[in-house]
Design a protein around this motif. Structure first.
Motif, PDB file in Angstrom:
ATOM      1  N   GLY A 125       8.247  -2.984   0.032  1.00  0.00           N
ATOM      2  CA  GLY A 125       7.298  -3.828  -0.661  1.00  0.00           C
ATOM      3  C   GLY A 125       7.604  -3.805  -2.147  1.00  0.00           C
ATOM      4  N   SER A 129       2.895  -6.744  -5.864  1.00  0.00           N
ATOM      5  CA  SER A 129       1.800  -7.131  -4.981  1.00  0.00           C
ATOM      6  C   SER A 129       0.448  -6.746  -5.562  1.00  0.00           C
ATOM      7  N   GLU A 130       0.446  -5.822  -6.545  1.00  0.00           N
ATOM      8  CA  GLU A 130      -0.784  -5.387  -7.190  1.00  0.00           C
ATOM      9  C   GLU A 130      -0.771  -5.573  -8.697  1.00  0.00           C
ATOM     10  N   SER A 144       2.841  -8.718  -0.620  1.00  0.00           N
ATOM     11  CA  SER A 144       1.458  -8.385  -0.281  1.00  0.00           C
ATOM     12  C   SER A 144       1.234  -8.479   1.225  1.00  0.00           C
ATOM     13  N   THR A 147       1.593  -5.406   3.664  1.00  0.00           N
ATOM     14  CA  THR A 147       0.546  -4.392   3.815  1.00  0.00           C
ATOM     15  C   THR A 147      -0.242  -4.603   5.098  1.00  0.00           C
ATOM     16  N   LYS A 151      -0.161  -2.262   8.862  1.00  0.00           N
ATOM     17  CA  LYS A 151      -1.394  -1.658   9.382  1.00  0.00           C
ATOM     18  C   LYS A 151      -1.630  -2.057  10.833  1.00  0.00           C
ATOM     19  N   ASN A 165       5.833   1.957   7.767  1.00  0.00           N
ATOM     20  CA  ASN A 165       5.288   2.128   6.422  1.00  0.00           C
ATOM     21  C   ASN A 165       6.028   1.238   5.434  1.00  0.00           C
ATOM     22  N   ASN A 166       5.371   0.990   4.300  1.00  0.00           N
ATOM     23  CA  ASN A 166       5.993   0.278   3.186  1.00  0.00           C
ATOM     24  C   ASN A 166       6.271   1.237   2.040  1.00  0.00           C
ATOM     25  N   ASN A 168       6.232   0.637  -1.682  1.00  0.00           N
ATOM     26  CA  ASN A 168       5.945  -0.345  -2.730  1.00  0.00           C
ATOM     27  C   ASN A 168       6.663   0.107  -3.997  1.00  0.00           C
ATOM     28  N   THR A 219       0.853   2.763   6.145  1.00  0.00           N
ATOM     29  CA  THR A 219       0.437   2.926   4.754  1.00  0.00           C
ATOM     30  C   THR A 219       1.511   2.470   3.779  1.00  0.00           C
ATOM     31  N   ASN A 220       1.140   2.464   2.488  1.00  0.00           N
ATOM     32  CA  ASN A 220       2.061   2.151   1.405  1.00  0.00           C
ATOM     33  C   ASN A 220       2.310   3.404   0.581  1.00  0.00           C
ATOM     34  N   ASN A 222       3.486   4.228  -3.065  1.00  0.00           N
ATOM     35  CA  ASN A 222       3.727   3.565  -4.336  1.00  0.00           C
ATOM     36  C   ASN A 222       4.731   4.362  -5.172  1.00  0.00           C
TER      37      ASN A 222
END
Length: 228
Positions: A125, A129-130, A144, A147, A151, A165-166, A168, A219-220, A222
């Motif tokens: 990711g 995205s955030e 984005s 995510t 899940k 999982n990602n 990010n 989950t991500n 970061n």
């Protein structure tokens, strides 16, 4: 067996090279970009990740040698444009490759993973995205979407020994950072609390952490130096 998409450049190429050097059994998918590792060990397969028939056919032909599969989805494209000036076809192509293409790869391998009661799926990711960033609405939307994707797939397959999982990723030494103008890059560095781009070794270590974890799923992570 490790399958890496986008293995001919950037993060995918780096991970492919690292796993080859460590003696892992690894196959790299590439499409438009010529493989930079001609003459090196390792298996490279030309594959359009948006072609589900080709993906499914390849998996079927190679099923007997595929076991304990890890997929690392690195393949992605970008399109830079302010939203009100966007070419809808180019915008949609980003979604097609980054989201639908990623899902098609997962879909091709998931039945085999379920039969074997083992699998690791790792998507890349992005911090965008955030983090508000102008001109990359297509790329931000595509990242984005991952995510929600992980899940749902995580809860469907957690009982089968499969994790997804990602990562990010923030701004790293690899990937699309070469497209960022120096003036904007200097501004980015000032916003990163650690004060530097993510080292390639940190990317590899994070992939390995996910590969070795049986409990981490849906989950991500970061990996962004604290920028958000």
């Amino acid at each position: 067996m490790i399958i890496i998409t986008g293995a001919s450049k950037g993060i995918g190429h780096y991970l492919m090279t690292e796993y080859i050097n460590k003696g892992e059994e690894v196959i790299g998918f590439f499409n438009n970009t010529i493989v930079e590792s001609e003459g090196k060990d390792g298996e490279f397969v030309r594959m359009d990740i948006c072609d589900h028939v080709a993906l499914a056919g390849w998996v079927k032909q190679n099923a007997e040698r595929l076991s304990r599969i890890t997929i690392v989805n690195c393949a992605a494209i970008n399109y830079n444009s302010f939203a009100h000036k966007s070419d809808i076809e180019k915008w949609a192509e980003v979604i097609n490759v980054n989201v639908i293409g990623t899902f098609k790869v997962i879909l091709a391998f998931l039945p085999l993973m379920r039969d074997q009661s083992y699998g690791r799926i790792i998507n890349f990711g992005s911090v965008v995205s955030e983090l508000p960033s102008p001109g990359i609405s297509a790329y931000a939307a595509s990242k984005s979407a991952l995510t929600g994707l992980v899940k749902s797939i995580a809860v469907e397959n957690a009982g089968k020994g499969i994790t997804i999982n990602n990562i990010n990723l923030g701004y790293s030494e690899l990937g699309m950072i070469s497209q960022v103008p120096q003036e904007y890059l200097n501004a980015i560095l000032k916003k990163i609390p650690i004060g530097k781009l993510c080292a390639q070794e940190d990317i590899f270590n994070t992939v390995e952490y996910i590969r070795k974890s049986e409990y981490l799923t849906g989950t991500n992570i970061n990996l962004n130096g604290g920028i958000i």
